[in-house]
Design an enzyme around this catalytic site. Structure first.
Site, PDB file in Angstrom:
ATOM      1  N   GLU A  49       0.873  -1.176   0.000  1.00 29.12           N
ATOM      2  CA  GLU A  49       0.000   0.000   0.000  1.00 29.12           C
ATOM      3  C   GLU A  49       0.905   1.218   0.000  1.00 29.12           C
ATOM      4  O   GLU A  49       1.741   1.387   0.894  1.00 29.12           O
ATOM      5  CB  GLU A  49      -0.924   0.005   1.221  1.00 29.12           C
ATOM      6  CG  GLU A  49      -2.127  -0.907   1.036  1.00 29.12           C
ATOM      7  CD  GLU A  49      -3.159  -0.784   2.162  1.00 29.12           C
ATOM      8  OE1 GLU A  49      -2.984   0.066   3.057  1.00 29.12           O
ATOM      9  OE2 GLU A  49      -4.136  -1.566   2.140  1.00 29.12           O
ATOM     10  N   ASP A  60      -5.710  10.125   9.350  1.00 26.51           N
ATOM     11  CA  ASP A  60      -4.463   9.533   9.815  1.00 26.51           C
ATOM     12  C   ASP A  60      -4.007  10.150  11.123  1.00 26.51           C
ATOM     13  O   ASP A  60      -4.315  11.297  11.428  1.00 26.51           O
ATOM     14  CB  ASP A  60      -3.372   9.722   8.755  1.00 26.51           C
ATOM     15  CG  ASP A  60      -3.584   8.795   7.577  1.00 26.51           C
ATOM     16  OD1 ASP A  60      -3.531   7.570   7.800  1.00 26.51           O
ATOM     17  OD2 ASP A  60      -3.823   9.278   6.455  1.00 26.51           O
ATOM     18  N   TYR A 175     -10.703  -3.499   3.489  1.00 28.29           N
ATOM     19  CA  TYR A 175      -9.757  -3.140   4.546  1.00 28.29           C
ATOM     20  C   TYR A 175     -10.586  -2.864   5.795  1.00 28.29           C
ATOM     21  O   TYR A 175     -11.296  -1.862   5.864  1.00 28.29           O
ATOM     22  CB  TYR A 175      -8.977  -1.909   4.081  1.00 28.29           C
ATOM     23  CG  TYR A 175      -7.870  -1.424   4.976  1.00 28.29           C
ATOM     24  CD1 TYR A 175      -7.816  -1.706   6.333  1.00 28.29           C
ATOM     25  CD2 TYR A 175      -6.842  -0.639   4.449  1.00 28.29           C
ATOM     26  CE1 TYR A 175      -6.798  -1.245   7.133  1.00 28.29           C
ATOM     27  CE2 TYR A 175      -5.814  -0.155   5.236  1.00 28.29           C
ATOM     28  CZ  TYR A 175      -5.808  -0.457   6.577  1.00 28.29           C
ATOM     29  OH  TYR A 175      -4.796   0.024   7.366  1.00 28.29           O
TER      30      TYR A 175
END
Lengths: 270, 399
Positions: A49, A60, A175
């Site tokens: 990734e 994030d 994911y």
């Protein structure tokens, strides 16, 4: 068959689980990215990734945000990231590369242009963090036309109806974000992951990767026992961050090899 | 004529707005959306909101005819909607009261907020104190330095101020950090967004809470002047005070709506925050809207003398009002805003916020081009005490 499907097929036959490391393209500088990618593969990565740097990486945590900031100091944009993938492809035709990033850089480039370029450069899948399924039908259509996999996130708070919706749109793998919170957060509740995964499996036929909160061999192994793939991001970025340049490749390789062998201890137990 | 009814069910204003967030935030936004949907038409909720606006905030705020200034300009009459007279000195409190009441009903004992200049932080800390909630305010560390008084004000009100060290250490980074807190603590935490941006339902909800400004103005104009103004003028950063004034007027096409952006050192200098004038559509902070961005789609740091306008995005409803030509958007430089600040102080005895000074400066440009019987209604969105240090510095004065 796509590169991603081929990898999961091979691993299934070997009764092994995928290791998917994440690095940010251009971190710590653009010259290191392709060597890091090759090193990850040598150390046992099945899929890479590759983060596309963005000025405002809202989902994030601080570690990945810092990696983005380091890359942006070198003005690494989406077209540079695509060039890095093309460079990587010159000597690796088999390891899938998934771009992971935010919507605005692809919107700035344009869906059609991005999808065509990404295909040409050898990208296999794209995960756009801030495109939930409701907002990205047109985007996914562009990816499909170029046979790129649209990869989606699922979270502990995703309700049943949305799981079904994602199941319809997702390709390659999904994911599963194993924590509430942002990337780089700590503690991981394995029993919660286990029960959620069994719920997901009743709707989703493609492989399920689990990420967020995987920091060492023990957690990697535990997650490998539940999921089809283990995604590790912040821990690898930390290694890049603290390593002197000359030792960076070796340190990252050592870390990833450790994760690989921990994950492979699970093989054959299912 | 079609009645304006945006946004749609999923928060779209034409191509703008929407919900562009990671999966981890979807459930929280869905809970907020459905709860707000319910309370939006709940008589008890609306009654409590109205009561608080009247007794705690001090509404309605008057419309004041700036006669001396209008005479000086020699054209249209300038009327000021006095949001500066609200408790805490700006329009921000209209929205924080609304969201705090909602948080209370949703059983969230902790509120968080992001702030640039500190105005929304102060408004959030104020309502948290008022309703007995824990309050954490995220603020870029650069802004913490620049706005020491407001930081202390928030602390006096019992809030915890967290300096944010990432990115450019300003408003947008504080917003990113607040989002992260919310994702992590969503069970007990309500995120009070201060402007009409962010993912649905925020742009709609903040607009609804701020629309009291325009609703009052409509009634007051009719009562006091027997008609509606010829134009509405308001500054636009995220755009909450402007939407608050504009929204009730959208269907009345005889009223011009003018949003004034921060042109900073001048549009051509590249150092400004004029998003609608110079930006391109993109996705940031949970919605699709105009953004100040580079070729790669990276968000560029903006500049304005007014911290409240110093934002690289803008509310999605403004993006739609621009594209549909219902509203006009213009720019005013730092220098022009400062001049308007000084003039209002000297001619009307009112010290406006630097944000509001942008709207005033455009009114000062427009008024002389219009007849004396025209009426311009300017939203005086906040008072300027907070800006004294900035103004002094711009004049070369140190205390």
């Amino acid at each position: 068959m796509s590169r991603i499907a081929t990898v999961f097929d091979r691993l299934r036959q070997q009764n092994r689980k995928a290791l998917i490391p994440f690095i940010t393209a251009g971190d710590p500088d653009p010259t290191m990215t392709v060597p890091l990618m090759h090193e990850l593969v040598k150390a046992g990565a099945d899929i890479i990734e590759l983060g596309v740097p963005f000025s405002d990486p809202m989902a994030d945590g601080p570690t990945i945000q810092r990696s983005s900031e380091r890359a942006l100091k070198h003005h690494v944009g989406l077209k540079d990231v695509l060039a890095m993938v093309a460079e990587f492809r010159k000597s690796d035709m088999s390891t899938p590369v998934v771009l992971m990033g935010y919507a605005n850089p692809v919107e700035a480039m344009g869906y059609g242009k991005f999808a065509a370029k990404a295909k040409e450069c050898g990208v296999d899948g794209v995960l756009t963090v801030d495109y939930p399924p409701e907002e990205c039908a047109e985007w996914v259509e562009h990816l499909r036309q170029q046979e790129l996999d649209a990869i989606f996130l699922l979270s502990p708070t995703t309700p049943q109806t949305r799981i079904e919706q994602v199941a319809e749109m997702a390709q390659g793998y999904v994911y599963y974000v194993s924590l509430k919170g942002v990337t780089g957060a700590s503690h991981l509740d394995l029993s919660e992951v286990a029960s959620k995964l069994s719920q997901l499996r009743s709707h989703i036929s493609i492989p399920i990767g689990v990420g967020f909160g995987i920091r060492d061999g023990a957690t990697a192994k535990a997650v490998a026992g539940l999921a089809d793939a283990v995604v590790v991001g912040s821990r690898i970025i930390e290694e890049i961050e603290k390593s002197p340049r000359t030792e960076m490749l070796a340190n990252v390789a050592y870390l990833v090899k450790g994760l690989r062998s921990a994950i492979d201890e699970v093989s054959g137990k299912h | 004529m079609k009645v304006y009814d945006l946004p749609d069910k999923r928060g779209h204003f034409g191509p703008y707005g929407g919900v562009f967030v990671a999966e981890t935030l979807i459930a929280a936004l869905e809970e907020l959306r459905s709860q707000y949907e319910h309370y939006r038409s709940d008589a008890d909720f609306q009654a409590e909101f109205a009561y608080e606006l009247k007794h705690y905030v001090g509404r309605p705020t008057p419309i004041y005819h700036a006669k001396r200034w209008s005479a000086l300009l020699g054209g249209a009459q300038i009327l000021l909607k006095r949001e500066d007279l609200n408790h805490t000195g700006a329009h921000k409190i209209n929205n924080t009261i609304g969201q705090a009441l909602l948080a209370k009903r949703m059983g969230k004992p902790r509120v968080i907020a992001e702030t640039g200049a500190g105005q929304h932080g102060v408004a959030s800390a104020t309502v948290a104190a008022r309703y007995g909630m824990e309050c954490v305010v995220y603020m870029g560390s650069e802004d913490v330095k620049r706005q020491a008084t407001n930081v202390y004000r928030m602390k006096l009100l019992g809030a915890t101020v967290v300096p944010v060290e990432s990115g450019s250490r300003t408003l947008k980074d504080a917003l990113n950090e607040a989002m992260r807190d919310w994702v992590t603590n969503v069970e007990n935490t309500f995120y009070i967004i201060g402007t009409v941006a962010g993912p649905h339902p925020y742009p709609m909800m903040v607009r609804d809470f701020q629309a009291i400004i325009g609703r009052e103005a409509k009634v007051q104009m009719q009562e006091e002047y027997g008609r509606q103004p010829d134009a509405l003028i308001a500054c636009v950063g995220g755009g909450s005070n402007a939407i608050g004034l504009f929204y009730p007027y959208i269907d009345d096409s005889t009223v011009r709506m003018i949003g004034v952006e921060a042109a900073g050192h001048g549009i051509e200098s590249g150092q400004h925050a004029a998003t609608l004038m110079t930006g391109r559509p993109g996705v940031l902070h949970g919605n699709r809207t105009y953004l100040i961005q580079d070729e790669d789609g990276q968000i560029i740091e903006t500049h304005s003398i007014s911290a409240g306008l110093d934002y690289p995005g803008v509310g999605p409803e403004h993006a739609w009002l621009k594209d549909s030509n219902r509203a006009e958007y213009v720019g005013i430089t730092d220098t022009e805003a400062l001049a308007a600040f000084h003039t209002l102080c000297r001619y009307e005895g009112i010290m406006p916020a630097l944000e509001s000074s942008h709207a005033l400066a455009y009114a000062a440009k427009l008024a002389p081009t219009l007849d004396k019987d025209k009426l311009l209604l300017v939203n005086l969105s906040g008072r300027g005490d907070k800006d004294m240090a900035t103004v002094a510095q711009a004049s070369g004065i140190t205390f």
